[in-house]
Enzyme design. Structure first.
Site, mmCIF file in Angstrom:
data_model
loop_
_atom_site.group_PDB
_atom_site.id
_atom_site.type_symbol
_atom_site.label_atom_id
_atom_site.label_comp_id
_atom_site.label_asym_id
_atom_site.label_seq_id
_atom_site.Cartn_x
_atom_site.Cartn_y
_atom_site.Cartn_z
ATOM 1 N N ASP A 28 0.825 -1.212 0.000
ATOM 2 C CA ASP A 28 0.000 0.000 0.000
ATOM 3 C C ASP A 28 0.858 1.261 0.000
ATOM 4 O O ASP A 28 1.955 1.266 0.564
ATOM 5 C CB ASP A 28 -0.909 -0.029 1.244
ATOM 6 C CG ASP A 28 -2.045 0.978 1.145
ATOM 7 O OD1 ASP A 28 -2.383 1.402 0.014
ATOM 8 O OD2 ASP A 28 -2.591 1.334 2.200
ATOM 9 N N HIS A 45 2.217 3.461 -9.078
ATOM 10 C CA HIS A 45 1.979 2.029 -9.331
ATOM 11 C C HIS A 45 3.144 1.419 -10.120
ATOM 12 O O HIS A 45 3.550 0.288 -9.860
ATOM 13 C CB HIS A 45 0.666 1.831 -10.094
ATOM 14 C CG HIS A 45 -0.551 2.245 -9.301
ATOM 15 N ND1 HIS A 45 -0.736 1.877 -7.992
ATOM 16 C CD2 HIS A 45 -1.631 3.008 -9.625
ATOM 17 C CE1 HIS A 45 -1.879 2.376 -7.543
ATOM 18 N NE2 HIS A 45 -2.440 3.085 -8.511
ATOM 19 N N LEU A 139 10.344 -20.721 -4.419
ATOM 20 C CA LEU A 139 9.334 -19.831 -3.817
ATOM 21 C C LEU A 139 7.972 -20.012 -4.491
ATOM 22 O O LEU A 139 7.885 -20.058 -5.718
ATOM 23 C CB LEU A 139 9.780 -18.369 -4.004
ATOM 24 C CG LEU A 139 8.747 -17.296 -3.627
ATOM 25 C CD1 LEU A 139 8.606 -17.183 -2.112
ATOM 26 C CD2 LEU A 139 9.114 -15.939 -4.222
HETATM 27 C C1 IPE Z 1 -5.463 -2.664 -0.116
HETATM 28 O O1 IPE Z 1 -5.146 -1.330 -0.252
HETATM 29 C C2 IPE Z 1 -5.461 -3.346 -1.465
HETATM 30 C C3 IPE Z 1 -4.152 -3.521 -2.087
HETATM 31 C C4 IPE Z 1 -3.001 -3.182 -1.559
HETATM 32 C C5 IPE Z 1 -4.172 -4.147 -3.386
HETATM 33 P P1 IPE Z 1 -6.244 -0.197 -0.416
HETATM 34 O O2 IPE Z 1 -5.523 1.083 -0.563
HETATM 35 O O3 IPE Z 1 -7.212 -0.561 -1.485
HETATM 36 O O4 IPE Z 1 -7.020 -0.275 0.987
HETATM 37 P P2 IPE Z 1 -7.834 0.847 1.768
HETATM 38 O O5 IPE Z 1 -8.830 1.412 0.798
HETATM 39 O O6 IPE Z 1 -6.860 1.878 2.213
HETATM 40 O O7 IPE Z 1 -8.448 0.128 2.926
HETATM 41 C C1 IPE Z 2 -1.639 0.292 -3.346
HETATM 42 O O1 IPE Z 2 -1.413 1.659 -3.386
HETATM 43 C C2 IPE Z 2 -1.911 -0.284 -4.716
HETATM 44 C C3 IPE Z 2 -3.302 -0.722 -4.923
HETATM 45 C C4 IPE Z 2 -4.246 -0.670 -4.028
HETATM 46 C C5 IPE Z 2 -3.624 -1.257 -6.217
HETATM 47 P P1 IPE Z 2 -2.606 2.688 -3.355
HETATM 48 O O2 IPE Z 2 -2.995 3.000 -4.761
HETATM 49 O O3 IPE Z 2 -3.717 2.228 -2.487
HETATM 50 O O4 IPE Z 2 -1.896 3.946 -2.708
HETATM 51 P P2 IPE Z 2 -2.501 4.946 -1.655
HETATM 52 O O5 IPE Z 2 -3.027 4.156 -0.515
HETATM 53 O O6 IPE Z 2 -3.597 5.706 -2.367
HETATM 54 O O7 IPE Z 2 -1.358 5.832 -1.269
HETATM 55 MG MG MG Z 3 -4.106 2.443 -0.526
#
Ligand code: IPE
Ligand code: IPE
Ligand code: MG
Length: 258
Positions: A28, A45, A139
Site C-alpha cells: 500500500d 503504481h 518460492l
Molecule cells: C489494499 O489497499 C489493497 C491492495 C493493496 C491491493 P487499499 O488502498 O485498497 O485499501 P484501503 O482502501 O486503504 O483500505
Molecule cells: C496500493 O497503493 C496499490 C493498490 C491498491 C492497487 P494505493 O494505490 O492504495 O496507494 P494509496 O493508498 O492511495 O497511497
Molecule cells: Mg491504498
C-alpha cells in the site's frame, strides 16, 4: 529495535532458514508516493511494480517458502476507470516481462481472487503463469488479484452448499479443515506474517480466514520505497514475537522445526 539496521541484518541474514514460512504483503501507498512528488498515481503504481520485483528477489534470497502479495482488491474497481485500466496494464506487463525470470528462478506462481469478469487477456496470462510454473519447487508466489477475503469465504460456502445439495457432501463433515481447503489456494499454509506498508493499520479484506493467527507488522514506508532492508526489518520484528494461539505457553515466532 536495538543496534543499527546493518547489525540487525548481519544478525538475521546468516540464519535465513529461520524465516517465517509464509509472508503476505499488503502493498500500500503507491498513490501517496506519487502525490508527494507531484506525479500521477500511475507513476506510483509503476514504481510499485519495481518494489514487488525487489520483494520477490529478497524472498528467494532468504528462502521464504510462500510470498503472497495483494495487488488488486475486489473493492479497487471503485477507483477511477483510468487507474483501473493502468493497474490491469501493469499486471499484464509484469507477467509478460517477468515470467521468464520467475521461471528461471524456480518460482511457482499461484493466483487467488475471482477470475470471472476480468478481461480475457488478463485471465489468459494468469492461467499461463500458473500453468508454466506449476512444477517449480522454489518460492511459491501467490498473487492476490481481484481478491476479497469476504468474497472468497462466501464462494467457499456456496461451493460446499452446492455439493451438499447434490448429496456429495454431508453438512456434518464441514469443519475448519474442510472449509479452509475449499478456499482459493486451500493447500497453502496460513501466513505467519502479514506486512502492510504505508502506515495504514487495517486488513482491507485481505486473507480474513487465513490470517487468524498471523503476526502483523505495519511499516510507515510507502510501497514504492520498500526495499530489502524494510523486508528484513519486518522479519526481524516477527522473530521477536511470541505466538500463543490462544494458549498460555509463548511459542517463539521462529520454530526450529515444523
Ligand atoms: C489494499 O489497499 C489493497 C491492495 C493493496 C491491493 P487499499 O488502498 O485498497 O485499501 P484501503 O482502501 O486503504 O483500505
Ligand atoms: C496500493 O497503493 C496499490 C493498490 C491498491 C492497487 P494505493 O494505490 O492504495 O496507494 P494509496 O493508498 O492511495 O497511497
Ligand atoms: Mg491504498
Amino acid at each position: 529495535m536495538p543496534g543499527s539496521v546493518f547489525q540487525e541484518i548481519s544478525a538475521f541474514a546468516p540464519d535465513a532458514a529461520a524465516s517465517p514460512r509464509h509472508v503476505a504483503i499488503i502493498m500500500d501507498g503507491n498513490g501517496r508516493w506519487a502525490k508527494a512528488r507531484g506525479l500521477p498515481r500511475i507513476e506510483g503504481h509503476r514504481r510499485g511494480v519495481e518494489a514487488l520485483r525487489r520483494a520477490v528477489r529478497t524472498a528467494i534470497e532468504l528462502k521464504i517458502a510462500y510470498l503472497t502479495v495483494y495487488s488488486f482488491s475486489a473493492e479497487n474497481w471503485t477507483r477511477p476507470f483510468e487507474e483501473v485500466q493502468s493497474l490491469m496494464g501493469l499486471l499484464h506487463l509484469f507477467i509478460r516481462n517477468d515470467l521468464a525470470e520467475l521461471k528461471s528462478n524456480n518460482v511457482c506462481i499461484r493466483v487467488i481472487g475471482e477470475r470471472q469478469g476480468l478481461p480475457a487477456d488478463i485471465v489468459g496470462l494468469l492461467d499461463e503463469a500458473e500453468r508454466t510454473t506449476q512444477k517449480n519447487t522454489g518460492l511459491t508466489l501467490v498473487v492476490a488479484f481481484n481478491y476479497g477475503g469476504r468474497q472468497e469465504i462466501a464462494a467457499a460456502a456456496r461451493c460446499l452448499a452446492e455439493k451438499a445439495a447434490r448429496g456429495e457432501l454431508s453438512p456434518e463433515s464441514i469443519d475448519v479443515d474442510t472449509f479452509g481447503a475449499a478456499l482459493h489456494a486451500g493447500e497453502i499454509p496460513d501466513p505467519d506474517l502479514v506486512i502492510r506498508t504505508s502506515g495504514e493499520k487495517r486488513i482491507s479484506n485481505f486473507l480474513l480466514w487465513q490470517a487468524a493467527y498471523a503476526e502483523f507488522v505495519f511499516l510507515d514506508v510507502l510501497w514504492p520505497d520498500f526495499g530489502k532492508l524494510d523486508f528484513i526489518a519486518a522479519l526481524e520484528e516477527y522473530a521477536h514475537r511470541d505466538r500463543r494461539y490462544g494458549g498460555i505457553d509463548p511459542k517463539p515466532a521462529i520454530k526450529t522445526a515444523s
